[in-house]
Design an enzyme around this catalytic site. Structure first.
Site, PDB file in Angstrom:
ATOM      1  CG  ASP A 118      -1.562   1.204   1.574  1.00 19.86           C
ATOM      2  OD1 ASP A 118      -2.245   1.682   0.664  1.00 19.86           O
ATOM      3  OD2 ASP A 118      -1.440   1.731   2.700  1.00 19.86           O
ATOM      4  CG  ASP A 149      -1.369   2.396   6.770  1.00 20.92           C
ATOM      5  OD1 ASP A 149      -2.069   1.790   5.944  1.00 20.92           O
ATOM      6  OD2 ASP A 149      -1.471   3.621   6.978  1.00 20.92           O
TER       7      ASP A 149
END
Length: 700
Positions: A388, A594
């Protein structure tokens, strides 16, 4: 041995559930340990005593005493073939055998009564009693002494692996200094209470040098925290009022008052401990193989030993009498007993779960939490790494990356000052990044009037008598301000500024790339992760710019959570197709995010890595691997550590099997003796266990 083993069952005393699951590091297939017989743990003193008696026995048997003490050597005992020296030697051997072997024999008999054949104790008992019957007292004793030495090594190894986890456990303070009353009193009103009793919202006081007992937010004071216990990061981290702090960190400087945000049991450190303790429950293919292998292998070897003891002597007795005269029953039974000693699978059954346990513990010390040996094994086979962008490779906080004044009368500093003051009252992240770059020059003399926020366009305000516009192109068009095209800065957000209807310049604001991101990507490529992919919700152009800076060639922008999931599915299919084409096992796909918004993708990847998840419960839940600090380089470190662990597992597996196979063959051919056979069991076990422990040595 039963009592002793339970005492240090789960490698970790803290975990209550090891009573249900049985021993995780040690008994993961260590079926040879749960003896029904009360086989007690033998003390080092007893083993040393037995060793001394054994050495005396050898000296009496092999020294040329008839040359040195002819009178003594010539003494005989009526009715006994052996002389006095021979009898003394035999008694020394038997005493040593009883000291080391009594409990093993009792344990083996008890196991047989309970229907548990073919464990280590049974094999040792049969082979040592067989050696005694054949008159090989020295070798029978050696089997038992070395077996007990092997057990001691094994216990030492499990102890060591438990200590490593115990070290993490020690980081959790038991007590907390809680401030009583309404917070107006001085520090004298603080009371020390057990950390487990502190409620959420309490104010705790942490003095310099103390560990923070519970997660919370600083309400007064500032300091530097040593977070190395949690993250493996050696540089102290600066904290001040409003910062979140985690249990286990050491307060290096000032006095801190912290409002607790969690209970002690839910704090970061408690979660780390729980994860490491539970990690060894998911068995890997290697461990399952060893358990299945031991179940099949031991009976086969016992059958082979029986065949070796009976068939060759019978055959030679009837068909080759001359060969039988050379190698009769005694020879073949001796070979069969060697066969039994070598065949013990304990080197594998102990060392392989121990290697995984040590590998997981070593990673935990570096701030890489792996939730099970299954994921450790998968991590080692990583072929595709998907990231990501925001918060994983970039910091997720916006900073000013470029300032372009267009009016010769306005300097860069003035342009920033004008923009910052115009945006002063806005709470948009862009305004915050302008304030951050300008905070030292934000003078109070500035006269700010008629501030008007124009939704999704920007700010209009009067700054020191000048009409200022700060915002996007739509804002300039709304007030008919002419502006030049600036395509070269499309990788960030652009704030245009106009003063009194004239274009003054623009400021570029971008998401800051983490310092270690580029190094992470190059490290992954160096260790053979062929395919690195970046997925982000940002626009394609921004995504490409970041990807180019980091050296990532595959990048997909404007992706929602569902799009990321679909893309990961697609990449998994590619891996599958490639493995079919090359007829190899499929490599692993790891996804690093995250946390919260990436939870579905983390769950779908072969190994989901939650990044910087010290505070985020959702990420800790969703990830198979949890990186405790915000440093993507730990991913490459984790892969290297997992490969090292798997390397040691393979060394133990193939090394043990190879040495055993060679000695079994030589035993069947009558080329070796019982000493070599004992090395094939105990020696190999000790080597494998010591090899596993290498993983606990910290390597940077």
């Amino acid at each position: 041995m039963e009592e002793h083993k339970h005492e240090h069952c789960d490698c970790h005393e803290h975990s209550d559930h090891h009573h249900e699951h049985g021993c995780s590091c040690h008994d993961h297939g260590g079926h040879h340990h749960h003896h029904h017989g009360e086989e007690k743990e033998l003390s080092v003193k007893a083993i040393v005593t037995a060793g001394v008696l054994f050495v005396i026995g050898i000296l009496l048997e092999h020294l040329p005493l008839e040359n040195w003490l002819p009178g003594f050597a010539a003494i005989t005992i009526p009715g006994v073939k052996l002389g006095l020296v021979g009898v003394l030697s035999m008694l020394c051997y038997l005493a040593a055998y009883l000291i080391c072997g009594k409990d093993v024999v009792v344990g083996a008999i008890s196991n047989v009564i309970h229907g548990e054949f073919l464990d280590e104790a049974f094999l040792m008992t049969v082979s040592s009693i067989g050696a005694l019957v054949l008159g090989e007292y020295g070798e029978a004793t050696a089997i038992m002494i070395l077996y007990q030495v092997g057990e001691k090594f094994e216990d030492y190894a499990v102890e060591k692996s438990r200590d490593a986890i115990g070290e993490i456990a020690k980081l959790r303070p038991d007590k907390a200094l809680v401030k009583k009353g309404d917070g107006q009193e001085e520090q004298a009103a603080a009371v020390e209470v057990p950390a487990a009793d502190v409620e959420i919202g309490s104010i705790i006081i942490v003095k310099p040098g103390d560990r923070i007992p519970i997660d919370g937010v600083i309400v007064t004071g500032e300091s530097f925290l040593d977070t190395s216990a949690l993250t493996g990061e050696s540089v102290p981290k600066k904290v001040c009022i409003g910062d979140e702090v985690l249990s286990g960190s050491i307060n290096k400087q000032g006095l801190l008052e912290i409002r607790t945000t969690k209970l002690a049991g839910d704090s970061a450190l408690a979660r780390i401990l729980e994860l490491v303790e539970n990690a060894t429950e998911n068995k890997t293919k290697s461990e399952q193989f060893v358990t299945r292998f031991a179940k099949v292998y031991t009976p086969i070897v016992c059958g082979a030993a029986l065949v070796l003891a009976i068939i060759p002597p019978l055959f030679t007795r009837f068909f080759m009498p001359s060969a039988f005269a050379l190698h009769g029953w005694r020879d073949w039974i001796y070979r069969a007993l060697e066969f039994l000693v070598v065949s013990c699978p304990c080197a594998l059954v102990i060392s392989i779960p121990l290697s995984f346990c040590s590998g997981i513990t070593a990673c935990a010390k570096k701030g890489i939490l792996i939730k099970g040996s299954v994921f450790l094994e998968a991590l080692a086979k990583t072929k595709t790494a998907v990231f990501d962008k925001t918060g994983t490779l970039t910091k997720g906080n916006f900073i000013v990356t470029d300032i372009h004044p267009m009016n010769p009368e306005i300097s860069k500093q003035e342009l920033i000052a004008i923009a910052t003051h115009a945006e002063m009252l806005s709470n948009h992240p862009i305004s915050a990044s302008l304030r951050a770059i300008h905070h030292e020059n934000c003078c109070d003399e500035v006269k700010l009037e008629n501030v008007e926020e124009i939704t999704s366009k920007g700010i209009k305000a009067v700054v020191n008598g000048k009409n200022v516009l700060a915002g996007n192109e739509a804002l300039l068009e709304m007030f008919n301000v002419k502006y030049p095209e600036c395509p070269e800065h499309q990788d960030g957000t652009i704030v245009h500024i106009a003063c009194n209807g004239e274009y003054a310049g623009h400021i570029v604001i971008s998401d800051e790339v983490k310092a270690d991101s580029a190094e992470t990507i190059s490290s992954l490529k160096k260790i053979g992760v062929e395919n690195v992919v970046m997925l982000t919700g940002d626009n394609e152009k921004t995504a490409r710019t970041v990807a180019e800076r980091l050296g990532i060639h595959k990048v997909y922008g404007q992706m929602m959570s569902a799009d990321k999931l679909a893309k990961v599915e697609e990449l998994l299919k590619e891996l599958e197709a490639e493995s079919v084409k090359k007829s190899k096992k499929r490599g692993t796909l790891i996804f690093t995010g995250d946390g919260i918004n990436d939870a579905p993708v983390l769950a779908r990847a072969d190994v989901g890595i939650a990044m910087g998840a010290m505070g985020s419960d959702a990420a800790v839940e969703a990830g198979d691997v949890v990186i405790m600090e915000d440093n993507p380089l730990k991913i490459a470190e984790g892969i290297k550590a997992s490969r090292r662990t798997l390397g040691i597992v393979h060394q133990n597996l193939y090394g043990s099997l190879g040495i055993k196979a060679a000695i079994l063959l030589l035993s069947a051919l009558g080329i070796t003796n019982m000493w070599i056979a004992v090395f094939g069991d105990v020696g190999v076990t000790i080597l494998a266990v010591l090899n596993s422990l290498r993983l606990l040595r910290q390597k940077d």
